[in-house]
Design an enzyme around this catalytic site. Structure first.
Site, PDB file in Angstrom:
ATOM      1  N   GLU A 205      10.622 -27.835 -22.424  1.00  0.00           N
ATOM      2  CA  GLU A 205      11.732 -28.800 -22.684  1.00  0.00           C
ATOM      3  C   GLU A 205      12.332 -29.164 -21.299  1.00  0.00           C
ATOM      4  O   GLU A 205      12.865 -30.452 -21.218  1.00  0.00           O
ATOM      5  CB  GLU A 205      12.857 -27.806 -23.301  1.00  0.00           C
ATOM      6  CG  GLU A 205      12.231 -27.843 -24.840  1.00  0.00           C
ATOM      7  CD  GLU A 205      12.078 -29.056 -25.686  1.00  0.00           C
ATOM      8  OE1 GLU A 205      11.006 -29.667 -25.391  1.00  0.00           O
ATOM      9  OE2 GLU A 205      12.861 -29.006 -26.509  1.00  0.00           O
TER      10      GLU A 205
ATOM     11  N   THR B 194      19.201 -39.178 -24.753  1.00  0.00           N
ATOM     12  CA  THR B 194      19.715 -37.894 -24.863  1.00  0.00           C
ATOM     13  C   THR B 194      20.932 -37.926 -24.085  1.00  0.00           C
ATOM     14  O   THR B 194      21.871 -37.230 -24.358  1.00  0.00           O
ATOM     15  CB  THR B 194      18.457 -36.810 -24.346  1.00  0.00           C
ATOM     16  OG1 THR B 194      17.298 -37.137 -25.000  1.00  0.00           O
ATOM     17  CG2 THR B 194      19.151 -35.505 -24.451  1.00  0.00           C
TER      18      THR B 194
END
Lengths: 308, 308
Positions: free
Chosen positions: A128, A181
């Site tokens: 991630e 994001t």
């Protein structure tokens, strides 16, 4: 074992009230990945289908995770990876998590179960970081552990598996727009009113209790988010209409999947999932935005082997 | 039924992470109350033992609740109330809640179960307003429902009963100092950092999951409060020493009961409860402050009838 093929599920993080602390895995949506040992000692992405992802082993999430695990284990083999993406990256459905968790799961198998689940999770969290710059646990934990997970704590990392009521299904719509994001993070306030925080943790408590006791009504009443949704829904065209359609047609609750743009609805029963899919479709069918709608059960076991 | 005697339990609200949303009831500590119909049509407090409480029916919590319930029901009788307090008001152990919930429970019995539990709760919350100026649900809900309760929502009022693991016990120390509820409220910030809020709701989730699955370790790991305890502990002499003593001796967790000054520790097993009582005693025995220490199981059924 020299080769394996896996299914790595899509995941919904946050689950309305559980911002940055909860997630669940989908049964019928996810990526197919194949891992084959090679004698070159190199980690290579040899095929990517269904998405435009990097092949370089320091940029591709699956490759980065695999490479690091093999290095740390001092493995005397490399691995060739094939990725068949069944849904698009940038959906808010944990696309990078599916790749990273899938690699962590598969490489652990090729290394004869050398790593604990928590260690696999940490490698997936490194994935991630490669994908989005920070070691978020929610999507990768849901993919690895299956069902619903609670990230009780990051330091130390503490993942709690929450039982899934047997009739719980999910409908997801992915409007194919891009939400950065960074934007999704920056729009959130750094502080929240105490009163709002209290109602949020009361709802998290209700959601966990509802999942534990298969109390579908309680799950529905608890799927409320006063903290994140009011800010992030602005990024998602027709969000209010989608949510109203879901609730009007009998969904338990609906909210933003991860940081969006996908919107999920939790429902009781497979039939209801189809009904909500039709309701979502009504909202979007005349829109100029491309979209995909999925229905699914909850993936109780997370990533599964599919090559035998 | 013309008369009944009840036991109305002491209660611990907040339970560390669950500020304003969780509470539980004690099995061995609480008030004895007797309610007797009279023909005068009046609500009278005829005896109070163990505390210096008002006798006036608009100031005494039990009387105020009883009077309103009888009026609303159009009852043709009054009631004489005796209260034997087994622990002191101002302890942070829901003393007014025991009186108010006790009255709501008893008057409902005298009215042949006219009211639902939620209606009884609302009358008990009115009692809290008489006692402290606002209709707080946590302590009264724990007293009426028993075990652990989650106040999932105030509007609409939604109380969720959470199962109690069989080996869960509690040790409480009540340092007999006065903390004004107003001070305890005013010291808290109106806003909290998002990061703190996230860790708090992750812990509420963990606590609920731990109670549901009888996972004592998880309960312990979840008994963490970054929101309220750092502020309110300043009011409680030796708080850090009490907490350290509890954890060092094997308690699952410890925190402030309600708005204090009582401090509770949740433990596994009756023996451990005694051990923590001894540890609490060590901390306070040379202090100039009067104190009482109690050990108890969790009152799974809340208020109980004791007159047969």
């Amino acid at each position: 074992m020299d080769q394996l093929q896996i299914f790595s599920p899509a995941t919904v993080a946050n689950v309305s009230c559980g911002y940055d602390a909860m997630a669940f895995a989908l049964e019928s949506l996810g990526d197919e990945m194949t891992f084959r040992k090679n004698d070159l000692g190199k980690t290579r992405i040899v095929k990517i289908e269904g998405a435009d992802l990097p092949f370089e082993s320091n940029k591709n999430v699956a490759a980065a995770v695999a490479k690091r695990m093999l290095q740390d284990a001092g493995a005397n083999f490399g691995v060739d990876i094939e990725i068949v993406k069944k849904y698009k990256p940038g959906s808010g459905l944990g696309s990078s998590a599916a790749s990273g968790a899938g690699a962590a799961f598969a490489i652990n198998q090729l290394l004869n179960n050398r790593y604990t689940k928590l260690e696999q999770l940490k490698y997936a969290m490194f994935g991630e970081e490669v994908a989005c710059g920070s070691q978020i646990a929610d999507n990768v934990a849901a993919a690895l552990y299956g069902g619903f997970v609670l990230i009780r704590s990051y330091e130390p990392l503490d993942i709690v598996s929450i039982p899934t009521p047997s009739q719980l299904f999910v409908t997801v719509i992915h409007p194919q727009i891009e939400i950065k994001t960074e934007d999704a993070r920056n729009i959130l306030p750094k502080e929240i009113p105490m009163k709002t925080a209290i109602s949020q943790w009361a709802n998290v408590g209700g959601l966990i209790a509802g999942l534990h006791s298969s109390d579908y009504d309680l799950i529905g009443r608890s799927l409320t988010d006063h903290v994140v949704e009011p800010y992030r829904k602005k990024f998602i065209p027709h969000f209010d209409a989608l949510k109203r359609a879901a609730l009007d047609h009998g969904a338990l609750g609906a909210g933003i999947s991860g940081s969006g743009p996908s919107v999920f609805a939790l429902v009781k029963g497979a039939e209801m999932a189809e009904k909500i899919a039709a309701a979502f479709n009504e909202v979007y069918k005349d829109s100029a935005i491309d979209y995909r709608i999925y229905t699914s059960g909850i993936a109780k076991t997370g990533i599964t082997l599919s090559n035998e």
